[in-house]
Design an enzyme around this catalytic site. Structure first.
Site, PDB file in Angstrom:
ATOM      1  N   TYR A   1       0.543  -0.957   0.048  1.00  0.00           N
ATOM      2  CA  TYR A   1       0.748  -0.091  -0.055  1.00  0.00           C
ATOM      3  C   TYR A   1       0.878   1.245   0.126  1.00  0.00           C
ATOM      4  O   TYR A   1       2.284   1.301   0.539  1.00  0.00           O
ATOM      5  CB  TYR A   1      -0.708   0.096   1.227  1.00  0.00           C
ATOM      6  CG  TYR A   1       0.036   0.193   2.652  1.00  0.00           C
ATOM      7  CD1 TYR A   1       0.540  -0.459   3.388  1.00  0.00           C
ATOM      8  CD2 TYR A   1      -0.099   2.234   2.775  1.00  0.00           C
ATOM      9  CE1 TYR A   1       1.001  -0.404   4.429  1.00  0.00           C
ATOM     10  CE2 TYR A   1       0.559   2.239   4.157  1.00  0.00           C
ATOM     11  CZ  TYR A   1       1.085   1.540   4.556  1.00  0.00           C
ATOM     12  OH  TYR A   1       2.032   1.170   5.926  1.00  0.00           O
ATOM     13  N   CYS A   2       0.251   2.086  -0.132  1.00  0.00           N
ATOM     14  CA  CYS A   2       1.242   3.846  -0.344  1.00  0.00           C
ATOM     15  C   CYS A   2       0.172   4.816   0.073  1.00  0.00           C
ATOM     16  O   CYS A   2      -0.789   4.893   1.617  1.00  0.00           O
ATOM     17  CB  CYS A   2       1.851   3.996  -1.532  1.00  0.00           C
ATOM     18  SG  CYS A   2       0.898   3.783  -3.386  1.00  0.00           S
ATOM     19  N   ARG A   3       0.452   5.875  -0.493  1.00  0.00           N
ATOM     20  CA  ARG A   3      -0.433   6.949  -0.165  1.00  0.00           C
ATOM     21  C   ARG A   3      -2.426   6.946  -0.256  1.00  0.00           C
ATOM     22  O   ARG A   3      -3.326   7.751   0.260  1.00  0.00           O
ATOM     23  CB  ARG A   3      -0.591   8.235  -0.874  1.00  0.00           C
ATOM     24  CG  ARG A   3       1.669   8.451  -0.393  1.00  0.00           C
ATOM     25  CD  ARG A   3       1.696   9.691  -1.585  1.00  0.00           C
ATOM     26  NE  ARG A   3       3.510   9.971  -0.837  1.00  0.00           N
ATOM     27  CZ  ARG A   3       4.308  10.371  -1.905  1.00  0.00           C
ATOM     28  NH1 ARG A   3       3.940   9.854  -3.210  1.00  0.00           N
ATOM     29  NH2 ARG A   3       5.554   9.966  -1.271  1.00  0.00           N
TER      30      ARG A   3
END
Lengths: 219, 219
Positions: free
Chosen positions: B177-179
């Site tokens: 996952y990221c932003r």
DNA sequence: CAATTATTCTAGAAATCTATTGAATAATAG
DNA sequence: CTATTATTCAATAGATTTCTAGAATAATTG
């Protein structure tokens, strides 16, 4: 295309939506449209803008995907692209109300009696209406009432309220509603009815918020 | 003050919020801030804007009530005023994605493999993590990881992924996952991991969306 | 087909927004 | 106290928005 480029383009697209909503008149137009489909002419009248100007604002909203239109005869009718646009307007409203001191000040100044007008939530209205305890009063203009209203609501536009007081059962509580949480029509209606000694409250939110909760609409 | 005047002023206030969000760079800044508090300097670097320009954009966001700041030493740290700002950004994203054809086109062009990267919902990740079946991988820069991440997540910034592949158990599925929903870091990570023969998926949404669902964050 | 109605298009002036540059301020380190 | 670092301020040119006014278009009516 590079990652940075992609991201940049994408955020610019998102910005288009916000830009379309970055003008007070366009937000007013969106609120009118949240009541139902309207012709350019009708929107110009409601907003007080010139016809050409109204048309241009509507085209901006359309380019941002927020509204659509259809031609019937020689009239063009605009409508919201979907209820999520109405919901987006609500989110902006909420954020503004929470973080902008000026909004609080405005609402307090104009709606001094705010606290004494504690609104009734949709769920409570549903219940009391089911028990037959309340008169549901729509105080918007006739056209807006016609294109959709709360089940069982009667329509008396605010300006005509004084002339049609006899249509209201003085022994039943009246719950008035109009376009949205900051629409003054219902505030004023409740004020007038209370002056006449009636029991009156306003609904929390207006027709668009009612629809967003998935509640039934009559037309 | 007249009713029309009140309404007009009020909608202009709402428009201020939208106007603050009507610029792609400012939306990018808001997304960075949704990961956690950041200094002006850090935001300038992340966005690629000059320092002065970044500062000015941040001040616009502040005037619209969307962000706040605090001074510590000779640095100024900005933060979102609240998670509802993050939620508003999400609403804009949703509306844009639904009604602007260009957004769809962009996402499809850049993330061609979109369909094969069916994201895993937060609820499912929670369940599988509880059963100890997955490695949760945060591919954002270290600073963002440090100021808050998913419980039990390990951090390998995308650029360093190839060098640190040995830290991942090859027999466990990786969820990256990221932003946020359109952040490419997680897409790229999943792509790279699959090239190496690993089983990998990305989380639906990023850290801000995780927080908005009221799920726990570690830091 | 001419007149009418509803809307859109075009052009232009005034106001506002954006990015850049260099100077000003404020806090810290030496 | 001076130098350094981080941020803000101020001025400006160029781009974009907004409103107005009048012309153009398109559908309907007589």
């Amino acid at each position: 295309m590079s990652t940075a480029h992609f991201k940049h383009d994408l955020f610019n697209e998102f910005a288009r939506v916000a830009k379309a909503m970055s003008n007070g008149y366009r937000l007013e137009l969106l609120e009118f449209l949240a009541q139902g489909e309207r012709s350019v002419d009708a929107l110009a009248q409601a907003s007080g803008l010139t016809l050409a100007n109204t048309s241009q604002h509507l085209q901006q909203l359309k380019q941002a995907g927020l509204v659509g239109n259809r031609k019937e005869g020689h009239k063009v009718y605009y409508r919201l692209s979907g209820m999520d646009v109405s919901s987006l307007l609500g989110s902006i409203r909420d954020v503004a109300e929470r973080y902008l001191a000026d909004v609080d000040r405005l609402v307090d100044d104009y709606l001094k009696v705010k606290d004494s007008l504690e609104p009734i939530p949709a769920s409570e209205l549903l219940e009391r209406a089911r028990e037959g305890l309340v008169t549901v009063l729509d105080v918007r203009p006739v056209e807006e009432y016609v294109s959709g209203h709360l089940p069982g609501a009667i329509n008396i536009p605010l300006q005509e309220l004084e002339m049609h007081l006899d249509e209201l059962d003085p022994d039943r509580e009246v719950v008035a509603y109009c376009r949205g949480p900051h629409c003054v029509l219902a505030f004023d209606a409740v004020f007038k009815l209370r002056e006449r000694g009636m029991t009156a409250r306003r609904l929390e939110g207006g027709l668009p918020e009612w629809k967003l909760e998935g509640l039934p609409v009559e037309s």
